[in-house]
Motif scaffolding. Structure first.
Motif, mmCIF file in Angstrom:
data_model
loop_
_atom_site.group_PDB
_atom_site.id
_atom_site.type_symbol
_atom_site.label_atom_id
_atom_site.label_comp_id
_atom_site.label_asym_id
_atom_site.label_seq_id
_atom_site.Cartn_x
_atom_site.Cartn_y
_atom_site.Cartn_z
ATOM 1 N N CYS A 139 42.985 33.461 36.697
ATOM 2 C CA CYS A 139 43.572 33.234 37.965
ATOM 3 C C CYS A 139 42.677 33.416 39.201
ATOM 4 C CB CYS A 139 44.915 34.000 38.076
ATOM 5 S SG CYS A 139 46.062 33.512 36.818
ATOM 6 N N PHE A 140 41.912 34.545 39.232
ATOM 7 C CA PHE A 140 40.914 34.921 40.348
ATOM 8 C C PHE A 140 39.281 34.394 40.092
ATOM 9 C CE2 PHE A 140 43.928 38.862 40.549
ATOM 10 C CZ PHE A 140 44.718 38.091 41.272
ATOM 11 N N SER A 141 39.166 33.667 39.271
ATOM 12 C CA SER A 141 37.716 33.007 38.709
ATOM 13 C C SER A 141 37.224 32.459 40.069
ATOM 14 C CB SER A 141 37.782 32.234 37.654
ATOM 15 O OG SER A 141 38.698 31.198 37.826
ATOM 16 N N GLU A 142 37.760 31.867 41.153
ATOM 17 C CA GLU A 142 37.060 31.247 42.158
ATOM 18 C C GLU A 142 37.078 32.313 43.441
ATOM 19 O OE1 GLU A 142 38.992 26.982 42.667
ATOM 20 O OE2 GLU A 142 40.663 28.371 42.656
ATOM 21 N N ILE A 143 37.522 33.444 43.005
ATOM 22 C CA ILE A 143 37.466 34.590 44.188
ATOM 23 C C ILE A 143 36.291 35.616 43.601
ATOM 24 C CG2 ILE A 143 38.591 36.346 45.511
ATOM 25 C CD1 ILE A 143 41.034 34.802 44.667
ATOM 26 N N ILE A 144 35.042 35.540 44.330
ATOM 27 C CA ILE A 144 33.710 36.202 44.124
ATOM 28 C C ILE A 144 34.096 37.341 44.715
ATOM 29 C CG2 ILE A 144 31.443 36.203 44.148
ATOM 30 C CD1 ILE A 144 32.717 34.264 42.350
ATOM 31 N N TYR A 145 34.110 38.624 44.359
ATOM 32 C CA TYR A 145 34.441 40.070 44.975
ATOM 33 C C TYR A 145 33.883 41.064 44.493
ATOM 34 C CZ TYR A 145 38.416 41.355 42.150
ATOM 35 O OH TYR A 145 39.126 41.929 41.359
ATOM 36 N N GLN A 146 33.470 42.176 44.867
ATOM 37 C CA GLN A 146 33.653 43.705 44.525
ATOM 38 C C GLN A 146 34.034 44.712 45.560
ATOM 39 O OE1 GLN A 146 29.557 44.132 43.006
ATOM 40 N NE2 GLN A 146 28.792 44.720 45.043
ATOM 41 N N SER A 147 34.284 44.084 46.632
ATOM 42 C CA SER A 147 34.489 44.954 47.690
ATOM 43 C C SER A 147 36.115 45.717 47.709
ATOM 44 C CB SER A 147 34.603 44.363 49.119
ATOM 45 O OG SER A 147 35.449 43.388 49.287
ATOM 46 N N ASP A 148 36.471 46.991 48.264
ATOM 47 C CA ASP A 148 37.651 47.489 48.151
ATOM 48 C C ASP A 148 38.665 46.326 48.957
ATOM 49 O OD1 ASP A 148 36.674 49.503 46.533
ATOM 50 O OD2 ASP A 148 36.570 50.828 48.387
ATOM 51 N N ALA A 149 37.992 45.696 50.243
ATOM 52 C CA ALA A 149 38.870 45.027 50.975
ATOM 53 C C ALA A 149 39.782 43.785 50.276
ATOM 54 C CB ALA A 149 38.225 44.416 52.041
ATOM 55 N N MET A 150 38.677 43.233 49.215
ATOM 56 C CA MET A 150 39.494 41.963 48.499
ATOM 57 C C MET A 150 40.168 42.465 47.369
ATOM 58 S SD MET A 150 39.124 39.156 49.909
ATOM 59 C CE MET A 150 39.551 38.151 48.403
ATOM 60 N N HIS A 151 39.616 43.697 46.709
ATOM 61 C CA HIS A 151 40.325 44.208 45.604
ATOM 62 C C HIS A 151 41.837 44.607 45.929
ATOM 63 C CE1 HIS A 151 41.046 46.525 42.093
ATOM 64 N NE2 HIS A 151 41.534 47.560 42.444
ATOM 65 N N ASN A 152 42.078 44.948 47.122
ATOM 66 C CA ASN A 152 43.331 45.264 47.855
ATOM 67 C C ASN A 152 44.082 44.266 47.874
ATOM 68 O OD1 ASN A 152 42.756 48.394 47.899
ATOM 69 N ND2 ASN A 152 42.301 48.017 50.102
ATOM 70 N N VAL A 153 43.591 43.005 48.381
ATOM 71 C CA VAL A 153 44.406 41.877 48.467
ATOM 72 C C VAL A 153 44.750 41.265 47.058
ATOM 73 C CG1 VAL A 153 44.122 39.433 49.381
ATOM 74 C CG2 VAL A 153 43.011 41.060 50.646
ATOM 75 N N LEU A 154 43.729 41.415 45.952
ATOM 76 C CA LEU A 154 44.290 40.818 44.710
ATOM 77 C C LEU A 154 45.457 41.565 44.193
ATOM 78 C CD1 LEU A 154 40.785 39.527 43.329
ATOM 79 C CD2 LEU A 154 42.391 38.454 45.048
ATOM 80 N N GLU A 155 45.295 42.987 44.310
ATOM 81 C CA GLU A 155 46.379 43.956 43.741
ATOM 82 C C GLU A 155 47.754 43.516 44.496
ATOM 83 O OE1 GLU A 155 45.478 48.059 44.662
ATOM 84 O OE2 GLU A 155 44.789 48.109 42.558
ATOM 85 N N GLN A 156 47.714 43.007 45.953
ATOM 86 C CA GLN A 156 48.912 42.568 46.361
ATOM 87 C C GLN A 156 49.552 41.222 45.615
ATOM 88 O OE1 GLN A 156 49.132 42.756 50.937
ATOM 89 N NE2 GLN A 156 47.005 43.629 50.618
ATOM 90 N N ILE A 157 48.601 40.408 45.340
ATOM 91 C CA ILE A 157 48.702 39.009 44.918
ATOM 92 C C ILE A 157 49.406 39.120 43.707
ATOM 93 C CG2 ILE A 157 47.912 37.235 43.877
ATOM 94 C CD1 ILE A 157 45.682 37.061 46.028
ATOM 95 N N GLU A 158 48.989 40.200 42.612
ATOM 96 C CA GLU A 158 49.669 40.453 41.382
ATOM 97 C C GLU A 158 50.899 41.002 41.477
ATOM 98 O OE1 GLU A 158 46.512 42.781 39.689
ATOM 99 O OE2 GLU A 158 45.890 41.344 38.434
ATOM 100 N N LEU A 159 51.244 41.633 42.561
ATOM 101 C CA LEU A 159 52.721 42.464 42.699
ATOM 102 C C LEU A 159 53.631 41.357 43.138
ATOM 103 C CD1 LEU A 159 51.542 45.828 44.695
ATOM 104 C CD2 LEU A 159 52.478 45.347 42.264
ATOM 105 N N VAL A 160 53.295 40.416 43.924
ATOM 106 C CA VAL A 160 54.297 39.344 44.693
ATOM 107 C C VAL A 160 54.308 37.934 43.761
ATOM 108 C CG1 VAL A 160 53.960 40.532 46.755
ATOM 109 C CG2 VAL A 160 52.673 38.415 46.451
ATOM 110 N N ALA A 161 53.153 37.697 42.934
ATOM 111 C CA ALA A 161 52.923 36.498 42.505
ATOM 112 C C ALA A 161 54.508 35.891 42.000
ATOM 113 C CB ALA A 161 51.898 36.051 41.726
#
Length: 270
Positions: free
Chosen positions: A2-24
């Motif tokens: 689900c996140f294969s297109e999203i390249i990241y290791q920063s805390d800023a993007m990690h926080n966004v993806l955590e929100q996505i998992e909560l609301v999806a």
């Protein structure tokens, strides 16, 4: 995946993806906010892929790309003979997205008249195609996105406040690239691989000096600007050589210059 297109290791993007998992898996509407080029469509796709509607394709509509006169037909559809030139029945994107997700990109550019009809469709869970005599029920989840300041648009009378509250049940704000320092080197290599593979070119190396310059750049165009720069560089670097700073566009180098230090005493004539 689900996140294969999203390249990241920063805390800023990690926080966004955590929100996505909560609301999806909720069916509530999502409003994705962020500067142009921050990857809002990627986030919408990730939400859809994690949702209960993932077995059907997400339907996308760019509200800024469709001429205003065609927006209503494109969104809600029309019956044959509904207007001059309507030689066939047209299924709108609302109906296409039934049992799935409708992604409305650049929602801030939607005309006011259509905003009212969109609000009614969301509230009634049905649409009335142009020229139709009876409404069509629809079961969709709406994800919208914009780089505009919708609160300012509301105060200027450009966006309906009631529609804003309907769309902004779950807000997600994407960080600009300048706030994703830890992701820049990863993204540089990702886009270099992407463009060399697509163009059939040799993958180049990249010097640490260039990476340092890229990390200092402000990236007003965000991911789109970085992708375009990497495509430019793979085209101009000699085959098999390393990308160094002489290949960088002058405007990017000038934006990295340290500001001149001002001697306060001399400026005051002391």
């Amino acid at each position: 995946a689900c996140f294969s297109e999203i390249i990241y290791q920063s805390d800023a993007m990690h926080n966004v993806l955590e929100q996505i998992e909560l609301v999806a898996q909720s069916d509530s509407t999502v409003l994705i906010l962020g500067e142009t080029g921050t990857g809002k469509e990627l986030i919408a796709r990730a939400i859809h892929r994690l949702s209960l509607r993932k077995n059907k394709s997400m339907i996308k509509m760019n509200c800024a790309a469709v001429p205003s006169g065609l927006l209503e037909s494109d969104l809600f559809g029309h019956d044959k003979g509904a207007f001059t030139g309507a030689t066939n029945t047209h299924i709108g994107r609302f109906e296409m997205a039934d049992k799935s997700t409708l992604f409305l990109d650049e929602i801030g550019d939607m005309p006011l008249m259509l905003q009212a009809k969109l609000l009614r469709a969301i509230e009634a869970r049905e649409i009335l195609p142009i020229g139709a005599s009876s409404p069509v029920p629809v079961d969709i989840r709406i994800i919208s996105a914009t780089h505009q300041n919708l609160n300012q648009f509301i105060s200027e009378g450009k966006f309906r406040e009631d529609l804003y509250y309907r769309l902004n049940v779950i807000p997600l704000t994407l960080p600009p690239l300048r706030e994703r320092q830890d992701d820049i080197e990863l993204l540089v290599h990702y886009f270099l691989h992407l463009h060399t593979r697509r163009l059939g070119l040799v993958y180049p190396g990249i010097s640490p000096e260039v990476v340092a310059v890229l990390k200092r750049h402000r990236w007003p165009g965000n991911l789109r600007e970085l992708s375009n720069l990497m495509e430019y560089l793979v085209n101009v670097v000699p085959s098999g050589e390393v990308i160094d700073s002489v290949l960088l566009p002058p405007n990017l180098m000038s934006s990295n210059k340290e500001p001149e230090r001002v001697n306060i005493a001399s400026s005051l004539g002391l």
